[in-house]
Each structure stands twice: as C-alpha cells, then as structure tokens.
Design a protein around this motif. Structure first.
Motif, PDB file in Angstrom:
ATOM      1  N   GLY A 184      17.693 -43.618  44.482  1.00  0.00           N
ATOM      2  CA  GLY A 184      18.375 -44.700  43.772  1.00  0.00           C
ATOM      3  C   GLY A 184      18.116 -44.648  42.278  1.00  0.00           C
ATOM      4  N   LEU A 185      16.873 -44.342  41.914  1.00  0.00           N
ATOM      5  CA  LEU A 185      16.527 -44.230  40.496  1.00  0.00           C
ATOM      6  C   LEU A 185      17.281 -43.071  39.849  1.00  0.00           C
ATOM      7  CD1 LEU A 185      14.773 -45.248  38.152  1.00  0.00           C
ATOM      8  CD2 LEU A 185      12.987 -43.671  38.916  1.00  0.00           C
ATOM      9  N   PHE A 186      17.367 -41.947  40.557  1.00  0.00           N
ATOM     10  CA  PHE A 186      18.096 -40.792  40.034  1.00  0.00           C
ATOM     11  C   PHE A 186      19.566 -41.141  39.805  1.00  0.00           C
ATOM     12  CE2 PHE A 186      21.017 -37.346  41.230  1.00  0.00           C
ATOM     13  CZ  PHE A 186      20.770 -36.457  40.193  1.00  0.00           C
ATOM     14  N   VAL A 187      20.175 -41.784  40.788  1.00  0.00           N
ATOM     15  CA  VAL A 187      21.595 -42.137  40.682  1.00  0.00           C
ATOM     16  C   VAL A 187      21.835 -43.051  39.480  1.00  0.00           C
ATOM     17  CG1 VAL A 187      23.448 -43.452  41.793  1.00  0.00           C
ATOM     18  CG2 VAL A 187      22.127 -41.803  43.119  1.00  0.00           C
ATOM     19  N   CYS A 188      21.000 -44.072  39.363  1.00  0.00           N
ATOM     20  CA  CYS A 188      21.192 -45.043  38.278  1.00  0.00           C
ATOM     21  C   CYS A 188      20.934 -44.428  36.904  1.00  0.00           C
ATOM     22  CB  CYS A 188      20.288 -46.255  38.492  1.00  0.00           C
ATOM     23  SG  CYS A 188      20.793 -47.275  39.898  1.00  0.00           S
ATOM     24  N   ILE A 206      21.831 -52.196  35.847  1.00  0.00           N
ATOM     25  CA  ILE A 206      22.897 -52.175  34.845  1.00  0.00           C
ATOM     26  C   ILE A 206      22.303 -52.213  33.443  1.00  0.00           C
ATOM     27  CG2 ILE A 206      25.007 -53.305  34.029  1.00  0.00           C
ATOM     28  CD1 ILE A 206      25.373 -54.455  36.821  1.00  0.00           C
ATOM     29  N   SER A 207      21.167 -52.873  33.297  1.00  0.00           N
ATOM     30  CA  SER A 207      20.500 -52.917  31.996  1.00  0.00           C
ATOM     31  C   SER A 207      20.024 -51.541  31.549  1.00  0.00           C
ATOM     32  CB  SER A 207      19.301 -53.879  32.038  1.00  0.00           C
ATOM     33  OG  SER A 207      19.724 -55.209  32.208  1.00  0.00           O
ATOM     34  N   THR A 208      19.796 -50.627  32.512  1.00  0.00           N
ATOM     35  CA  THR A 208      19.395 -49.282  32.107  1.00  0.00           C
ATOM     36  C   THR A 208      20.500 -48.611  31.293  1.00  0.00           C
ATOM     37  OG1 THR A 208      20.189 -48.291  34.193  1.00  0.00           O
ATOM     38  CG2 THR A 208      17.886 -48.951  34.090  1.00  0.00           C
ATOM     39  N   TYR A 209      21.739 -49.001  31.532  1.00  0.00           N
ATOM     40  CA  TYR A 209      22.845 -48.476  30.728  1.00  0.00           C
ATOM     41  C   TYR A 209      22.672 -48.888  29.269  1.00  0.00           C
ATOM     42  CZ  TYR A 209      27.588 -48.090  28.855  1.00  0.00           C
ATOM     43  OH  TYR A 209      28.674 -47.800  28.069  1.00  0.00           O
ATOM     44  N   GLN A 210      22.384 -50.164  29.033  1.00  0.00           N
ATOM     45  CA  GLN A 210      22.158 -50.629  27.663  1.00  0.00           C
ATOM     46  C   GLN A 210      20.889 -50.003  27.082  1.00  0.00           C
ATOM     47  OE1 GLN A 210      24.055 -52.372  25.698  1.00  0.00           O
ATOM     48  NE2 GLN A 210      22.601 -52.555  23.995  1.00  0.00           N
ATOM     49  N   LEU A 211      19.866 -49.835  27.923  1.00  0.00           N
ATOM     50  CA  LEU A 211      18.639 -49.182  27.445  1.00  0.00           C
ATOM     51  C   LEU A 211      18.947 -47.778  26.937  1.00  0.00           C
ATOM     52  CD1 LEU A 211      15.542 -49.014  27.123  1.00  0.00           C
ATOM     53  CD2 LEU A 211      15.459 -48.166  29.479  1.00  0.00           C
ATOM     54  N   ASN A 222      15.026 -51.886  18.864  1.00  0.00           N
ATOM     55  CA  ASN A 222      16.154 -52.005  19.784  1.00  0.00           C
ATOM     56  C   ASN A 222      15.776 -51.514  21.180  1.00  0.00           C
ATOM     57  OD1 ASN A 222      18.812 -52.644  20.388  1.00  0.00           O
ATOM     58  ND2 ASN A 222      19.647 -50.755  19.591  1.00  0.00           N
ATOM     59  N   VAL A 223      15.094 -50.379  21.241  1.00  0.00           N
ATOM     60  CA  VAL A 223      14.666 -49.821  22.534  1.00  0.00           C
ATOM     61  C   VAL A 223      13.632 -50.715  23.204  1.00  0.00           C
ATOM     62  CG1 VAL A 223      13.455 -47.914  23.636  1.00  0.00           C
ATOM     63  CG2 VAL A 223      15.176 -47.434  21.898  1.00  0.00           C
ATOM     64  N   LEU A 224      12.593 -51.085  22.464  1.00  0.00           N
ATOM     65  CA  LEU A 224      11.490 -51.856  23.051  1.00  0.00           C
ATOM     66  C   LEU A 224      11.966 -53.215  23.568  1.00  0.00           C
ATOM     67  CD1 LEU A 224       8.642 -51.052  20.480  1.00  0.00           C
ATOM     68  CD2 LEU A 224       8.997 -50.058  22.754  1.00  0.00           C
ATOM     69  N   ALA A 225      12.828 -53.881  22.811  1.00  0.00           N
ATOM     70  CA  ALA A 225      13.296 -55.208  23.240  1.00  0.00           C
ATOM     71  C   ALA A 225      14.180 -55.118  24.473  1.00  0.00           C
ATOM     72  CB  ALA A 225      14.048 -55.889  22.092  1.00  0.00           C
ATOM     73  N   THR A 226      14.891 -54.002  24.647  1.00  0.00           N
ATOM     74  CA  THR A 226      15.734 -53.850  25.834  1.00  0.00           C
ATOM     75  C   THR A 226      14.899 -53.797  27.109  1.00  0.00           C
ATOM     76  OG1 THR A 226      17.372 -52.665  24.501  1.00  0.00           O
ATOM     77  CG2 THR A 226      17.569 -52.468  26.877  1.00  0.00           C
ATOM     78  N   PHE A 227      13.676 -53.279  27.011  1.00  0.00           N
ATOM     79  CA  PHE A 227      12.787 -53.298  28.175  1.00  0.00           C
ATOM     80  C   PHE A 227      12.531 -54.730  28.637  1.00  0.00           C
ATOM     81  CE2 PHE A 227      11.602 -48.944  26.867  1.00  0.00           C
ATOM     82  CZ  PHE A 227      11.676 -48.327  28.098  1.00  0.00           C
ATOM     83  N   MET A 273      17.508 -57.917  23.824  1.00  0.00           N
ATOM     84  CA  MET A 273      16.981 -58.590  25.006  1.00  0.00           C
ATOM     85  C   MET A 273      18.017 -59.467  25.701  1.00  0.00           C
ATOM     86  SD  MET A 273      14.766 -61.740  23.330  1.00  0.00           S
ATOM     87  CE  MET A 273      14.852 -62.833  24.754  1.00  0.00           C
ATOM     88  N   SER A 274      19.191 -59.673  25.078  1.00  0.00           N
ATOM     89  CA  SER A 274      20.137 -60.631  25.647  1.00  0.00           C
ATOM     90  C   SER A 274      21.570 -60.123  25.664  1.00  0.00           C
ATOM     91  CB  SER A 274      20.051 -61.958  24.871  1.00  0.00           C
ATOM     92  OG  SER A 274      20.423 -61.785  23.505  1.00  0.00           O
ATOM     93  N   ALA A 275      22.310 -60.344  24.595  1.00  0.00           N
ATOM     94  CA  ALA A 275      23.744 -60.069  24.604  1.00  0.00           C
ATOM     95  C   ALA A 275      24.057 -58.604  24.847  1.00  0.00           C
ATOM     96  CB  ALA A 275      24.373 -60.518  23.280  1.00  0.00           C
ATOM     97  N   GLY A 276      23.180 -57.693  24.394  1.00  0.00           N
ATOM     98  CA  GLY A 276      23.433 -56.275  24.604  1.00  0.00           C
ATOM     99  C   GLY A 276      23.617 -55.927  26.071  1.00  0.00           C
ATOM    100  N   PRO A 277      22.587 -56.059  26.897  1.00  0.00           N
ATOM    101  CA  PRO A 277      22.747 -55.719  28.313  1.00  0.00           C
ATOM    102  C   PRO A 277      23.464 -56.786  29.139  1.00  0.00           C
ATOM    103  CG  PRO A 277      20.488 -56.376  27.865  1.00  0.00           C
ATOM    104  CD  PRO A 277      21.181 -56.308  26.537  1.00  0.00           C
ATOM    105  N   LEU A 278      23.255 -58.059  28.830  1.00  0.00           N
ATOM    106  CA  LEU A 278      23.733 -59.104  29.730  1.00  0.00           C
ATOM    107  C   LEU A 278      25.247 -59.273  29.735  1.00  0.00           C
ATOM    108  CD1 LEU A 278      20.697 -59.690  29.938  1.00  0.00           C
ATOM    109  CD2 LEU A 278      21.258 -62.113  30.026  1.00  0.00           C
ATOM    110  N   VAL A 279      25.905 -59.016  28.632  1.00  0.00           N
ATOM    111  CA  VAL A 279      27.364 -59.108  28.630  1.00  0.00           C
ATOM    112  C   VAL A 279      27.960 -58.041  29.548  1.00  0.00           C
ATOM    113  CG1 VAL A 279      29.427 -58.715  27.213  1.00  0.00           C
ATOM    114  CG2 VAL A 279      27.628 -60.261  26.410  1.00  0.00           C
TER     115      VAL A 279
END
Length: 468
Positions: free
Chosen positions: A19-23, A147-152, A304-309, A368-374
C-alpha cells in the motif's frame, strides 16, 4: 505449522508495504508538479536576461504552464475514465519527459512558452488523476494521510528545485535547471507502470475479480478486502454521467460548486505568488543579490516540506475543518504582517528577519492546511456517478485561478502597491475561513459512498457524513 504462522505474521506487513509503494508511486506526480513550480522562480531571472524580457513576457512564461494545466485537467477526466487512472498517469509521465527536454533546449521565448504549455498538460493530468487514484485505493482510516502524500511530494519537489537552482545559479545555466526534470520524470514513468489499476475503476468496467485481487493485496485481512468490495460494488457499477447529472441534479451541482470554490480559495491564499515570484518578493524585503534571494527561497521550501508533515500526521486525527481554520488564521497573520512591514519599509537586519519570518509563517499555514486539504476534500465530496467530472471541473478551475494569479501579480504590485497586495491576500484568507465554516463538511473517517449518498439525498453540505 511454522510456515502458516509465519505467513500470517508477514501478511499485514506485506500489505502495508505494498500500500505504501502504491501511494508513494502515485504521489510522485506531485514531485514533478513541485519541481516545475519551484524551478521557474530560480530560472526566470536568467531567462529574462538571456532573452531580454520585460515583466509581461516573464508573466507569460510563468503562466503558460497553467494554461496547459487547465487543458490537461479538462481532458484528464475523460482519459482516466476511458484508459484508467494508471494509464492516465503513464501519459502524464511521458509528457513530463518531453516538456522538460523541450524546455532545456528551447531556442526562443516562444519555444519556451510552448514547452511549458506541454508541461502544463502533464501537470493538469497528474493533478487530477493522482488524488483521484489515491482516494480510490487508500483505506478510509488513512485516506487523508495518503492523499496528503501527494501534497508532500509537491513540497519536496519545490525544495529540490530550489536547491537545484542554487547549484546551477553559479554557472547561470537556466537550461539545465529546466531540462534536468526529465530524469525524475523517467523514474516516475517506470514506477507508474508497476501500479495496479484502481479497484473502483475496475468495478466500473465489471472486472470484479481483478478488483478483488487488488484489494486483497492492499488489505491484510481477506474479510476486510471482501467487505470493501461489497460496500463499493453497487455504487461503482453505476456509469459516469457528469454532464447530464450536472444538468438534471441540483445536489450534484452543489458538490461541483463546492469543489470549484475550494480550488479558487486555495489559489487566492497567495501561495503560488510566493512560489513563482519568491526571489522578487525577497528583493522587496531587502535581499539585494540573486544568490541571497535563492538561499532565502530554499528556507521557504524547507518550511513547506516540514509543515506538510503536520497535515499528514493530524488530518485523520483532528479532522479537515479544524486544521483549515488554524491554517487560514496563520496565513492571514503572515500575509498581513508582511504587508505592514513593506508599508513601513524594510530597512535593516531586524526588518528583514521579520519579513522572512512573516513569509515563513504564511508558508507553514498553507502547507499544514489549504495545500493538502483542498485536494483531499475535492477528491472526497463528489458522488461516484459524477466523480471524474466533478474532480476534473474543480481541477480545471484550480489552474485557471492559478494562471490568473500568476499572470497578474507583477502588474498588481505596480498598480495597488506592494504592501496593499499582501494585505489583500490576508483578507482573502479570512474570507476562506468563513466559507469553510458555512459550507465545508467534515469528511474524516467517512466512506466515499456515505458522503455521496448523503449528498444525493439532499443533505446540507456542511452536514455530509454525519449520522449513520
């Protein structure tokens, strides 16, 4: 007996690894997206000097990618439905390679604009397909994080581009800055070819055995895989009918409109203004040399990277709306502070530090918010029978808004003033928070099928997913 016990122990581990590989492979689309966003900020001054370009021509070079992305997003819905999510990502990878090489060898501004249009097609297709694919393969209890890994990966790509810009700036080689992206694009192509098709898409093609096989690899427990298959089967065998559903069903129109407005607000936070024109903003803040400006953008990329975590860690614990409220407050405070500092005049080391801190505060709030959550919400709120169409429309609007912001920022600075521009973005973030309160549902832990059935039953948007 020993072998049986070992197999039972290893199955959950194998499923998690698979699952991790796929994502991660699907989310690599975000890495290329981020590279193309970040690289242009460092390359643009060298491009402008090489071709002797004014502000308007620079705006077109930056925004041409968004024109292509809007077209790519519009066509991605049909492609991902006809070809499948996996092959849509394969096509996007091929376009990434071609566009990157063309950019690196572009002999004129016109060729560079054409190359960035081609890259935009790839970005638009990937930005539609990757979150959709992730939402369909990820188990619901970790869907937000996956899905947040995409924004990460977008943020990692931006940071990598900033670091690449630093290294190549010393030889002033903008062609390498743009062309080197073909290398990770080739790795992305190889990885996507190894992905399975989305089980939901397979069910829509009446390929239940293949869907079951994919789910059994993703779920450690065969009973869980079967339960997931049964839950989504009825809903996913309904055909896609986006345009007709939009015309005939007011409930579907509500979800499409919600996705559109969310994507517009994501762009009106001001994030891509910062990413595309970071060196210009740092010049306004008193950083004189291009090298100083590029090193400052690296700090932006790291934050940007650290806050996405943070989003990945808490989106499936705290929920979508609380994180969006906090992010909007942080973004508004950062933009407002930067605007007031520019109004007072950035003179001296203390003011420069405060200006950078304000910008980093804003970046952290967005990441941490609008980037991944939208992207998460837009992939969750559409009903199955109109999901491809609804996500395609919202993604298209994202790129149209992105293009409008990128194409007008330099002109806005000269028209309304530097300080007023950033205060305007602060106000828009406050409006975003108000919109979230009145219209956005809390989707944490709710199945896509439940959200879709509540919507089509006429439930108020902010109440989708509540109750049993």
């Amino acid at each position: 007996m020993s072998t049986f016990a070992d197999s039972r122990i290893s199955t959950p581990s194998k499923s998690r690894r698979y699952g991790l590989f796929v994502c991660l492979m699907a989310a690599l689309a975000g890495l290329l997206f981020g590279l193309d966003i970040g690289v242009i900020s460092g390359a643009l001054p060298f491009i402008a000097k090489h071709f002797v370009l004014g502000d308007r021509a620079q705006e077109w070079i930056v925004s041409s990618m968004m024109v292509g992305a809007a077209i790519g997003a519009l066509g991605a819905g049909w492609l991902s439905w006809r070809l499948g999510r996996r092959y849509a990502l394969v096509l996007a990878a091929i376009l990434f390679i071609a566009g990157s090489l063309w950019s690196g060898f572009a002999p004129s501004p016109e060729h560079l604009i054409g190359a960035r249009l081609l890259l935009g097609l790839a970005v638009g297709m990937a930005s539609f397909t990757a979150p959709l694919y992730l939402s369909e393969v990820a188990p619901r209890h970790v869907r937000g994080a996956m899905i947040s890994t995409y924004q990460l990966m977008i943020t990692v790509g931006i940071l990598a581009a900033f670091l690449s810009n630093i290294g190549l700036s010393y030889v002033a080689d903008w062609r390498w800055m743009l062309g080197v992206i073909a290398i990770p694009a080739a790795f992305f192509l190889a990885g996507v070819l190894a992905l399975p098709d989305s089980p939901r898409w397979l069910l829509q093609r009446n390929r239940a055995d293949e869907a079951r096989a994919v789910l059994q690899r993703l779920y450690a427990n065969p009973d869980d895989a079967q339960a997931e298959l049964e839950q989504v089967n009825d809903d996913n065998t309904r055909p896609q009918r986006g345009w007709s559903l939009l015309r005939k069903n007011s409930n579907f129109r509500r979800s499409v409109l919600l996705g559109v407005v969310l994507q517009i607000f994501q762009q009106l936070t001001g994030i891509n203004v910062v990413m595309y024109y970071a060196p210009r903003i740092f010049e306004l803040a008193g950083f004189a040399t291009h090298e100083q400006q590029l090193w400052a953008t690296v700090i932006v990329g790291l934050v940007n990277v650290l806050a996405t975590f943070g989003a990945i860690a808490f989106v499936d614990r705290w929920g979508r709306k609380p994180i969006l409220y906090a992010g909007c407050a942080v973004m508004a405070a950062g933009m407002c502070s930067l605007g007031f500092l520019l109004h007072a005049g950035v003179a001296g080391l203390t003011s420069q530090i405060l200006a950078v801190a304000s910008l980093l505060f804003f970046i952290a709030g967005f990441a941490m918010s609008a980037g991944p959550l939208v992207w998460i919400l837009c992939s969750e709120i559409q009903p199955q029978q109109g999901r491809d169409f609804g996500i395609a429309v919202s993604t298209l609007v994202n790129w149209v808004a992105n293009m409008a912001v990128a194409a007008t920022f330099l002109s806005l600075l000269s028209t309304v003033g530097e300080a007023n521009t950033f205060v305007l973005y602060a106000i828009l973030n406050v409006v975003f928070a108000i919109f979230v309160f009145f219209f956005v549902p809390e989707t944490r832990g709710v199945s896509l099928e439940k959200l879709g059935s509540d919507l089509m039953a006429g439930m108020r948007l902010r109440d989708l997913g509540k109750g049993k």
